[in-house]
Enzyme design. Structure first.
Site, PDB file in Angstrom:
ATOM      1  CD1 TRP A 104      -2.603  -2.089   1.753  1.00  0.00           C
ATOM      2  CD2 TRP A 104      -3.148  -0.888  -0.290  1.00  0.00           C
ATOM      3  NE1 TRP A 104      -3.321  -2.890   1.167  1.00  0.00           N
ATOM      4  CE2 TRP A 104      -3.999  -2.190   0.120  1.00  0.00           C
ATOM      5  CE3 TRP A 104      -3.379  -0.040  -1.045  1.00  0.00           C
ATOM      6  CZ2 TRP A 104      -5.053  -2.369  -0.678  1.00  0.00           C
ATOM      7  CZ3 TRP A 104      -4.396  -0.353  -2.024  1.00  0.00           C
ATOM      8  CH2 TRP A 104      -5.115  -1.422  -1.703  1.00  0.00           C
ATOM      9  CG  ASP A 174      -2.865   3.822   4.450  1.00  0.00           C
ATOM     10  OD1 ASP A 174      -3.904   3.796   5.075  1.00  0.00           O
ATOM     11  OD2 ASP A 174      -2.601   3.429   3.159  1.00  0.00           O
ATOM     12  CE  LYS A 198      -8.825  -2.727   3.479  1.00  0.00           C
ATOM     13  NZ  LYS A 198      -7.857  -1.935   3.193  1.00  0.00           N
TER      14      LYS A 198
END
Ligand SMILES: *Cc1c(COP(=O)(O)O)cnc(C)c1O
Length: 364
Positions: A104, A174, A198
């Site tokens: 990511w 993040d 999530k």
């Protein structure tokens, strides 16, 4: 309620059962409102109360001071990969520094490159993204616009235990897959962002917690939606926000504050749950091989593999027969990934641990 499986999906992922019940109970008509939350104006007092409560819950849970704005945006964390450099890098003549500890972070880096000068100030790709940068490994290039990191790399199962040392540079994080998994020293961050699907709710909303100093950095020629200032000045009502997803986040944070007792409590639970699985890996004499180095292990996504594909397929089948589902890892790392977010009950993790032990006994 009908029988529920133990869902180890990386996202969208398991929700607390109490939250699902509440959604069901109030779906047709919110108490005192007489309509579903999906049917009311985002500018109504009723919706604003829900959004304000979600923001207040976040402030309480994470001890967020008034110097930070809380924004509810759309476009997922992926849009943040672009909005961050658009607002904080473009036209500044500065350098965005990215710490790369997984897939990511690398994707965020690739988007930032489109907006200005970017430097990978630590790159753990050589290890197959199985580790964190060592002390002193992070080499910033000046003048720094900001330093970006991914607190938990969802695919590799690599998680920072604390903030890396970057002096007084602005830290942008993040936190998509470990938001609300533990307390955080918010004042160390310029910005934290997380998509909800999530660990904090359902797909559709992305939370941005941003220091006031950063809100107005974007240039006026940015598209309105892509400028943080538009959202900050309009209390996240610049356009129609994802009202249902914000409502679910309000319920999830209610659950964390009420039933769970806050982030210190959930952190303890998360540590205990993940320790069960890592212990099963470590005590397996190499039958299970963990992906992340022990010091980098995530308490949210536990990644490991078996010694061959056949055995792995048999493991997944055995898991399915015990109602344990969505354990296949991401295609880039392969192997098994058990995502054990806040809402995964301890019984689910115990059942997986038992399976790991039984399966090893039967197959080694
Ligand atoms: C899932 C995930 C993303 C992408 O989120 P979207 O909402 O699909 O854009 C980004 N970063 C991390 C760490 C993630 O886990």
């Amino acid at each position: 309620m009908t029988e529920r499986l133990y869902n180890f999906s990386a996202g969208p992922a398991v929700l607390p059962e109490a939250v699902l019940r509440k959604i069901r109970d109030d779906l047709l008509s919110l108490p005192g409102v007489g309509m579903s939350v999906m049917e009311i104006s985002h500018r109504s007092d009723e919706y604003r109360a829900i959004q304000n409560a979600a923001a207040e819950n976040l402030r309480t849970l994470l001890k967020i001071s008034d110097s930070y704005r809380i924004l509810f945006l759309q476009g997922g964390s992926r849009l943040q990969f672009s909005m961050i450099p658009m607002n904080l890098l473009r036209g500044t003549g500065r350098i965005a520094n990215y710490i790369l500890t997984g897939t990511w972070g690398q994707k965020a880096y690739q988007e930032a490159v489109k907006e200005g000068e970017v430097h990978a100030c630590a790159d753990c790709s050589q290890s197959g993204y199985s580790r964190l940068p060592a002390a002193g490994e992070i080499q910033l290039h000046d003048p720094v616009a900001y330093v970006h990191l991914t607190s938990n790399e969802t695919i590799e199962g690599v998680q920072f235990k604390s903030e890396p040392a970057i002096g007084d540079a602005t830290l942008v994080c993040d936190a998509s897959s470990d938001f609300l998994c533990r307390p955080l020293p918010i004042e160390r961050y310029g910005m934290i962002y997380a998509c909800a699907q999530k660990n904090a709710g359902v797909a559709g909303v992305t939370v941005v917690i941003m220091h006031d100093d950063l809100v107005s950095r974007g240039q006026d020629d940015l598209p309105g939606y892509l400028n943080y200032r538009s959202h900050a000045e309009n209390d996240s009502l610049f356009n129609t926000p994802p009202t249902f997803a914000v409502y679910v986040m309000k319920l999830v944070t209610d659950w964390l504050l009420g039933e769970v007792g806050g982030l210190e409590d959930i952190h303890q639970r998360n540590q205990a749950k993940s320790a069960m699985l890592y212990e099963a890996i470590d005590q397996s004499n190499g039958f299970y091989v963990g992906h992340a180095e022990p010091a980098a292990r995530s308490i949210m996504n536990v990644t490991f593999r078996l010694n061959n594909d056949e055995q792995q397929a048999a493991f997944l089948e055995a898991a399915r027969s015990r109602d344990l589902v969505n354990l296949l890892g991401h295609r880039s790392v392969r192997g098994i990934r058990a995502s054990i977010y806040n809402a995964m009950p301890e019984q689910g993790v115990t059942a997986l641990r038992d399976l790991m032990q039984d399966f090893r006994r039967e197959h080694s």
